[in-house]
Design an enzyme around this catalytic site. Structure first.
Site, PDB file in Angstrom:
ATOM      1  N   TRP A 199       0.844  -1.101   0.026  1.00 49.38           N
ATOM      2  CA  TRP A 199      -0.115   0.093  -0.061  1.00 49.38           C
ATOM      3  C   TRP A 199       0.980   1.146   0.167  1.00 49.38           C
ATOM      4  CZ3 TRP A 199       1.586   2.624   4.228  1.00 49.38           C
ATOM      5  CH2 TRP A 199       2.146   2.049   5.163  1.00 49.38           C
ATOM      6  N   ASN A 200       2.163   1.056   0.328  1.00 52.33           N
ATOM      7  CA  ASN A 200       2.926   2.620   0.635  1.00 52.33           C
ATOM      8  C   ASN A 200       3.098   3.101  -0.485  1.00 52.33           C
ATOM      9  OD1 ASN A 200       4.707   0.394   0.127  1.00 52.33           O
ATOM     10  ND2 ASN A 200       6.338   0.995   1.546  1.00 52.33           N
ATOM     11  N   LYS A 224      -2.336  -8.386  -7.460  1.00 55.67           N
ATOM     12  CA  LYS A 224      -3.322  -8.235  -6.364  1.00 55.67           C
ATOM     13  C   LYS A 224      -2.656  -7.020  -5.622  1.00 55.67           C
ATOM     14  CE  LYS A 224      -3.829  -8.837  -2.415  1.00 55.67           C
ATOM     15  NZ  LYS A 224      -4.006  -7.719  -1.594  1.00 55.67           N
ATOM     16  N   GLU A 233      10.714  -8.696  -2.180  1.00 52.44           N
ATOM     17  CA  GLU A 233      11.163  -7.302  -1.479  1.00 52.44           C
ATOM     18  C   GLU A 233      10.655  -7.077  -0.168  1.00 52.44           C
ATOM     19  OE1 GLU A 233      11.838  -3.967  -0.008  1.00 52.44           O
ATOM     20  OE2 GLU A 233      10.706  -3.230  -1.510  1.00 52.44           O
ATOM     21  N   CYS A 256      10.129   0.799   3.060  1.00 48.81           N
ATOM     22  CA  CYS A 256      11.164  -0.190   3.475  1.00 48.81           C
ATOM     23  C   CYS A 256      12.521   0.520   3.395  1.00 48.81           C
ATOM     24  CB  CYS A 256      10.726  -1.321   2.667  1.00 48.81           C
ATOM     25  SG  CYS A 256      10.986  -1.142   0.803  1.00 48.81           S
ATOM     26  N   GLU A 266      10.924  -2.564  12.475  1.00 50.00           N
ATOM     27  CA  GLU A 266      10.729  -1.525  11.410  1.00 50.00           C
ATOM     28  C   GLU A 266       9.767  -0.565  11.825  1.00 50.00           C
ATOM     29  OE1 GLU A 266      10.666  -1.291   6.548  1.00 50.00           O
ATOM     30  OE2 GLU A 266       9.762  -3.194   7.696  1.00 50.00           O
ATOM     31  N   SER A 276      16.966   4.658  -4.395  1.00 48.83           N
ATOM     32  CA  SER A 276      15.731   4.249  -5.499  1.00 48.83           C
ATOM     33  C   SER A 276      16.187   4.897  -6.829  1.00 48.83           C
ATOM     34  CB  SER A 276      14.596   4.127  -5.158  1.00 48.83           C
ATOM     35  OG  SER A 276      14.247   3.924  -3.800  1.00 48.83           O
TER      36      SER A 276
END
Length: 489
Positions: free
Chosen positions: A160-161, A184, A262, A296, A393, A453
């Site tokens: 969702w992030n 999904k 991941e 993450c 986390e 990233s």
């Protein structure tokens, strides 16, 4: 151009399941609510898939696979390029949609649109660069041909992030390689993926190549497991928590599926005594506050040399304390809500535990009263290594600072975790930078930067942070099998 409004964007998104090129309701008519995390109110409802719907989606992907694998690489690349251009053109729509269902400020959502679209542009160029090789056997009697072919039908489970980017960095290489898909998306944020499927359908993606099933949390396992155990599925890719990833890998083992995972992170952020402090604080803001810390890759543990720890903490607290909380659609908002009440409460519990064990709150430290799931940007100093947030986390806007004395101690603290996704380090010494990067047990290391990233680079971790890579030249390899042909002359 028509003005982008909250309601117009919500109205434009299909709310059904996308199977075999058609939009349909759940087979039992059920729906799931999509909430606004800034208010707790329901935005809309989408279809809640059943086991039968999941099977139909996989049926469609399997049926479409042979023809899709034969499609010219140039055609697949051109489709991805067109999708990239469409996403960029409709950036405001996608940004508004993500902000509504996920909570991040519009500026961050626009940044995600740009980042997510880049995966389609990158893999549009990789589609025509899938290479095999030709060689002569050592004895000279045989020719050795190596070719790359698509893995086949793939199940993709996205979090969702980052509702757009986590989809495009899986869908992009799959399309480029010639694989069909069932996607999904997370139950909290299904709308962005439904909008993306509608965009790809409008560009002429053949029926059955991409299928999207949305499910409520309580149904997800029941719908996904039969697909994972179906012998026709050839690959599973998942982005999410390590415990869920471990369970999915167990299920995938039955069919010996190719997997790319991941998973969780526990990123250390090392600031050495020679670091440019202002640059380190800038990097800390990026590494910690991107996506409200719900990433993450977010810096989870700040290890700062004892000679500069106080000044670093104060500077970081000044920057964090100046951030404005609010609904992401409002002007001037820097920090949106966390995605749901459970996430907000977890962050609060971790902060309270650290304080009880001796940490000092420099700024923030509290959940905000009222509607929505807001938590104040927080800096904690003197955090003991036994605090729970040193192991778990955080997934929220909390920066815990611990001191170190020697380089060896910094590396030891950084590596003291079962996770290994990303680490950050700040130093002016090139030798120290390289030797530390080599010693860190992580799949990615950012040196003097707070964001690593990049669609052109391989994203992924080691240890309990996952297996496989997304992005870069390596990304498409996850969707290709290697076949060797021995040709006798």
């Amino acid at each position: 151009m028509t003005a982008v409004t909250q309601q117009s964007v919500l109205d434009s998104v299909p709310k059904g399941l996308f199977i075999a090129g058609e939009w349909r309701d759940s087979s039992d008519g059920s729906t799931l609510a999509v909430d606004d995390p800034a208010t707790g109110e329901i935005l809309t409802h989408v279809a809640d898939a059943t086991v039968e719907d999941g099977r139909a989606a996989l049926d469609a992907a399997v049926a479409a696979q042979p023809a899709w694998a034969r499609t010219a690489p140039r055609d697949r690349g051109e489709l991805l390029r067109a999708a990239y251009e469409q996403i960029v053109e409709r950036a405001d729509e996608f940004a508004m949609l993500m902000t509504l269902e996920m909570g991040k400020p519009l500026a961050e959502s626009r940044a995600e649109v740009a980042y997510g679209a880049e995966f389609f542009r990158w893999f549009s160029e990789e589609a025509v660069r899938v290479h095999g090789r030709y060689g002569v056997a050592p004895n000279g009697a045989t020719r050795l041909l190596t070719m790359k072919q698509p893995v086949g039908p793939t199940l993709m489970i996205t979090p969702w992030n980052f509702p757009l980017a986590m989809g495009t960095r899986k869908i992009g290489p799959a399309i480029a390689a010639g694989c069909t898909m069932v996607v999904k998306p997370a139950g909290q944020t299904p709308l962005t993926m439904l909008a993306l499927a509608d965009l790809l359908d409008g560009l002429g993606l053949p029926k059955g190549v991409l299928n999207v099933v949305t499910t409520a949390h309580g149904r997800t396992g029941a719908v996904m497991e039969p697909m994972i155990r179906d012998p026709r599925l050839r690959k599973l890719t998942f982005t999410g928590s390590t415990p869920v990833g471990q369970k999915l890998i167990e299920q995938a083992a039955e069919g010996i599926l190719r997997v790319s995972m991941e998973l969780g992170g526990n990123a250390p952020f090392l600031v050495f005594d020679d670091a440019d402090l202002e640059r380190a604080v800038d990097g800390a803001m990026l590494a910690k506050m991107r996506n409200m810390g719900e990433a993450c890759t977010a810096a989870n543990r700040f290890y700062v040399h004892e000679s500069i720890a106080t000044e670093f903490s104060e500077r970081l607290a000044q920057r964090m304390g100046a951030l404005r909380l609010g609904r992401g659609t409002e002007d001037g908002v820097d920090v949106g809500p966390l995605v749901d009440e459970k996430s907000r409460d977890k962050v609060k519990a971790l902060v309270d535990d650290a304080v009880a064990k001796g940490a000092r709150v420099v700024v923030g430290g509290n959940a905000r009263d009222g509607a929505g799931w807001f938590f104040e940007p927080t800096v904690l100093a003197d955090v003991p290594v036994e605090a729970d947030l040193s192991e778990e986390e955080i997934f929220g806007p909390v920066a815990p600072v611990t001191t170190f004395r020697t380089d060896e101690e910094a590396v030891r603290l950084a590596n003291h975790t079962r996770f290994g996704l990303v680490a950050y380090l700040f130093t002016k010494d090139l030798t120290r930078a390289i030797s530390t990067a080599e010693a860190l047990e992580y799949g990615m290391v950012g040196v003097n930067q707070g964001i690593v990233s990049n669609p052109a680079a391989p994203f992924g971790g080691v240890k309990s942070s996952g297996v496989g890579r997304e992005g870069g030249f390596e990304g498409i390899e996850e969707y290709l099998e290697t076949k060797y042909v021995g040709l006798a002359l």
